[in-house]
Design a protein around this motif. Structure first.
Motif, PDB file in Angstrom:
ATOM      1  N   TRP A 151     -64.864 -14.066  85.636  1.00 19.06           N
ATOM      2  CA  TRP A 151     -65.260 -13.737  84.285  1.00 19.06           C
ATOM      3  C   TRP A 151     -64.775 -12.399  83.743  1.00 19.06           C
ATOM      4  O   TRP A 151     -64.832 -12.181  82.533  1.00 19.06           O
ATOM      5  CB  TRP A 151     -66.790 -13.759  84.200  1.00 19.06           C
ATOM      6  CG  TRP A 151     -67.338 -15.147  84.253  1.00 19.06           C
ATOM      7  CD1 TRP A 151     -67.974 -15.743  85.300  1.00 19.06           C
ATOM      8  CD2 TRP A 151     -67.268 -16.120  83.212  1.00 19.06           C
ATOM      9  NE1 TRP A 151     -68.312 -17.025  84.978  1.00 19.06           N
ATOM     10  CE2 TRP A 151     -67.889 -17.285  83.700  1.00 19.06           C
ATOM     11  CE3 TRP A 151     -66.743 -16.110  81.921  1.00 19.06           C
ATOM     12  CZ2 TRP A 151     -68.004 -18.438  82.932  1.00 19.06           C
ATOM     13  CZ3 TRP A 151     -66.854 -17.265  81.155  1.00 19.06           C
ATOM     14  CH2 TRP A 151     -67.479 -18.412  81.670  1.00 19.06           C
ATOM     15  N   ASP A 153     -61.835 -10.962  83.177  1.00 22.27           N
ATOM     16  CA  ASP A 153     -60.768 -11.035  82.176  1.00 22.27           C
ATOM     17  C   ASP A 153     -61.273 -11.658  80.880  1.00 22.27           C
ATOM     18  O   ASP A 153     -60.875 -11.239  79.779  1.00 22.27           O
ATOM     19  CB  ASP A 153     -59.584 -11.834  82.716  1.00 22.27           C
ATOM     20  CG  ASP A 153     -58.822 -11.091  83.800  1.00 22.27           C
ATOM     21  OD1 ASP A 153     -59.017  -9.867  83.940  1.00 22.27           O
ATOM     22  OD2 ASP A 153     -58.036 -11.744  84.519  1.00 22.27           O
ATOM     23  N   ALA A 154     -62.151 -12.659  80.994  1.00 20.63           N
ATOM     24  CA  ALA A 154     -62.671 -13.301  79.791  1.00 20.63           C
ATOM     25  C   ALA A 154     -63.559 -12.353  78.999  1.00 20.63           C
ATOM     26  O   ALA A 154     -63.491 -12.300  77.764  1.00 20.63           O
ATOM     27  CB  ALA A 154     -63.452 -14.565  80.170  1.00 20.63           C
ATOM     28  N   THR A 158     -63.105 -10.639  75.037  1.00 18.96           N
ATOM     29  CA  THR A 158     -64.111 -11.041  74.060  1.00 18.96           C
ATOM     30  C   THR A 158     -64.470  -9.868  73.160  1.00 18.96           C
ATOM     31  O   THR A 158     -64.834  -8.805  73.648  1.00 18.96           O
ATOM     32  CB  THR A 158     -65.380 -11.545  74.773  1.00 18.96           C
ATOM     33  OG1 THR A 158     -65.028 -12.646  75.615  1.00 18.96           O
ATOM     34  CG2 THR A 158     -66.431 -11.995  73.772  1.00 18.96           C
ATOM     35  N   THR A 171     -70.832 -20.016  71.245  1.00 19.68           N
ATOM     36  CA  THR A 171     -70.773 -19.951  72.703  1.00 19.68           C
ATOM     37  C   THR A 171     -72.113 -19.613  73.324  1.00 19.68           C
ATOM     38  O   THR A 171     -72.277 -19.733  74.524  1.00 19.68           O
ATOM     39  CB  THR A 171     -69.739 -18.900  73.158  1.00 19.68           C
ATOM     40  OG1 THR A 171     -70.139 -17.623  72.670  1.00 19.68           O
ATOM     41  CG2 THR A 171     -68.368 -19.244  72.645  1.00 19.68           C
ATOM     42  N   THR A 191     -73.708 -18.123  79.331  1.00 17.31           N
ATOM     43  CA  THR A 191     -72.275 -18.281  79.455  1.00 17.31           C
ATOM     44  C   THR A 191     -71.644 -17.241  80.358  1.00 17.31           C
ATOM     45  O   THR A 191     -70.460 -17.316  80.655  1.00 17.31           O
ATOM     46  CB  THR A 191     -71.599 -18.218  78.073  1.00 17.31           C
ATOM     47  OG1 THR A 191     -72.109 -17.099  77.380  1.00 17.31           O
ATOM     48  CG2 THR A 191     -71.878 -19.476  77.307  1.00 17.31           C
ATOM     49  N   ARG A 197     -67.781 -22.736  82.478  1.00 14.17           N
ATOM     50  CA  ARG A 197     -66.430 -22.251  82.225  1.00 14.17           C
ATOM     51  C   ARG A 197     -66.221 -21.966  80.743  1.00 14.17           C
ATOM     52  O   ARG A 197     -65.106 -21.806  80.300  1.00 14.17           O
ATOM     53  CB  ARG A 197     -65.403 -23.290  82.691  1.00 14.17           C
ATOM     54  CG  ARG A 197     -65.434 -23.530  84.180  1.00 14.17           C
ATOM     55  CD  ARG A 197     -65.230 -22.247  84.965  1.00 14.17           C
ATOM     56  NE  ARG A 197     -64.017 -21.553  84.602  1.00 14.17           N
ATOM     57  CZ  ARG A 197     -63.718 -20.339  85.009  1.00 14.17           C
ATOM     58  NH1 ARG A 197     -64.572 -19.663  85.747  1.00 14.17           N
ATOM     59  NH2 ARG A 197     -62.585 -19.771  84.648  1.00 14.17           N
ATOM     60  N   ARG A 198     -67.276 -21.916  79.970  1.00 19.22           N
ATOM     61  CA  ARG A 198     -67.144 -21.619  78.564  1.00 19.22           C
ATOM     62  C   ARG A 198     -66.853 -20.135  78.368  1.00 19.22           C
ATOM     63  O   ARG A 198     -67.125 -19.310  79.221  1.00 19.22           O
ATOM     64  CB  ARG A 198     -68.430 -22.000  77.827  1.00 19.22           C
ATOM     65  CG  ARG A 198     -68.735 -23.489  77.906  1.00 19.22           C
ATOM     66  CD  ARG A 198     -70.125 -23.792  77.413  1.00 19.22           C
ATOM     67  NE  ARG A 198     -70.220 -23.601  75.976  1.00 19.22           N
ATOM     68  CZ  ARG A 198     -71.369 -23.670  75.323  1.00 19.22           C
ATOM     69  NH1 ARG A 198     -72.483 -23.899  75.980  1.00 19.22           N
ATOM     70  NH2 ARG A 198     -71.399 -23.496  74.018  1.00 19.22           N
ATOM     71  N   ARG A 199     -66.326 -19.820  77.189  1.00 20.04           N
ATOM     72  CA  ARG A 199     -66.007 -18.434  76.863  1.00 20.04           C
ATOM     73  C   ARG A 199     -67.284 -17.604  76.876  1.00 20.04           C
ATOM     74  O   ARG A 199     -68.287 -17.987  76.287  1.00 20.04           O
ATOM     75  CB  ARG A 199     -65.361 -18.391  75.475  1.00 20.04           C
ATOM     76  CG  ARG A 199     -64.947 -17.019  74.995  1.00 20.04           C
ATOM     77  CD  ARG A 199     -64.113 -17.193  73.742  1.00 20.04           C
ATOM     78  NE  ARG A 199     -63.831 -15.913  73.107  1.00 20.04           N
ATOM     79  CZ  ARG A 199     -64.540 -15.420  72.109  1.00 20.04           C
ATOM     80  NH1 ARG A 199     -65.588 -16.075  71.667  1.00 20.04           N
ATOM     81  NH2 ARG A 199     -64.207 -14.271  71.561  1.00 20.04           N
TER      82      ARG A 199
END
Length: 217
Positions: A151, A153-154, A158, A171, A191, A197-199
């Motif tokens: 997570w 990098d995500a 964001t 989300t 999340t 695996r959602r944003r």
């Protein structure tokens, strides 16, 4: 395991943003963000009902949140780690010697974000550089931590701009877990959990800890 995600701005470029997820030992009794310590005026936090300490706490100058890690004291009855959070908010140094189990202690004030880690020997301190960081039960940004690898990098990609940055649009639509709490006392988004695996969304509050000004939760 508990997880903390932080976005540290460049100097003078805004507030530290914090997402704090408590999902370890969800059956341990706790109370949401409140003024549970009358002997500590101005301190609000998430109360551990068993030991009386805090998982997360803040006043108008500092914020601290603690995550467990392996190691620590070999005493038959180690001291509670929750007192470390309250002492950090009060500006007190760590006890010497330490008699708790291992921990990562995240401390935020008007000028820095410092993570103190201890499992044995001398505590290790890391001052976080500007950017997005994530920590659970290992070191900061440790790629061997499954949540960090999945997570970080995500979260870094964001945005956190705007007055409702914590909502993250659609989300954050699913009901949050009962044991997840943000720095505002609201429930924190699912999340950020590795099961999805959602944003990810930023659903905690800005930690604006500035001298002589209250934080904007």
């Amino acid at each position: 395991m508990c997880t903390v995600v932080l976005r540290v701005p460049e100097p003078g470029r805004g507030d530290v943003r914090i997402l704090a997820l408590r999902d370890e030992d969800p059956d341990r009794p706790w109370r949401p963000l409140g003024a549970w310590w009358p002997e500590r005026p101005g301190v609000r936090g998430v109360l551990d009902e068993l030991a009386g300490g805090a998982w997360l706490a803040h006043d108008d100058r500092r914020l601290a949140v603690l995550l467990n890690r392996a190691g620590g004291s070999t005493a038959a009855v180690p001291a509670s780690r929750g007192s470390l959070v309250l002492d950090s908010v009060a500006g007190r140094p760590l006890p010497d010697p330490l008699t708790t189990l291992g921990f990562n202690l995240v401390a935020v004030d008007a000028t820095s974000v410092v993570v103190t880690s201890w499992e044995s020997g001398q505590p290790r301190r890391v001052t976080l550089t500007p950017g997005t960081h994530m920590i659970a039960h290992d070191d900061v940004d440790d790629p061997h931590t499954a949540r960090v690898a999945a997570w970080l990098d995500a979260f870094a990609a964001t945005p956190t701009e705007g007055d409702t940055w914590w909502e993250g649009g659609s989300t954050c639509s699913r009901p949050p877990p009962r044991s997840a709490t943000s720095t505002t006392g609201r429930s924190c988004g699912t999340t950020a959990r590795t099961g999805s695996r959602r944003r990810p969304c930023w659903c905690a509050s800005r930690a604006s800890v500035q001298t002589a000004q209250p934080p904007r939760w």
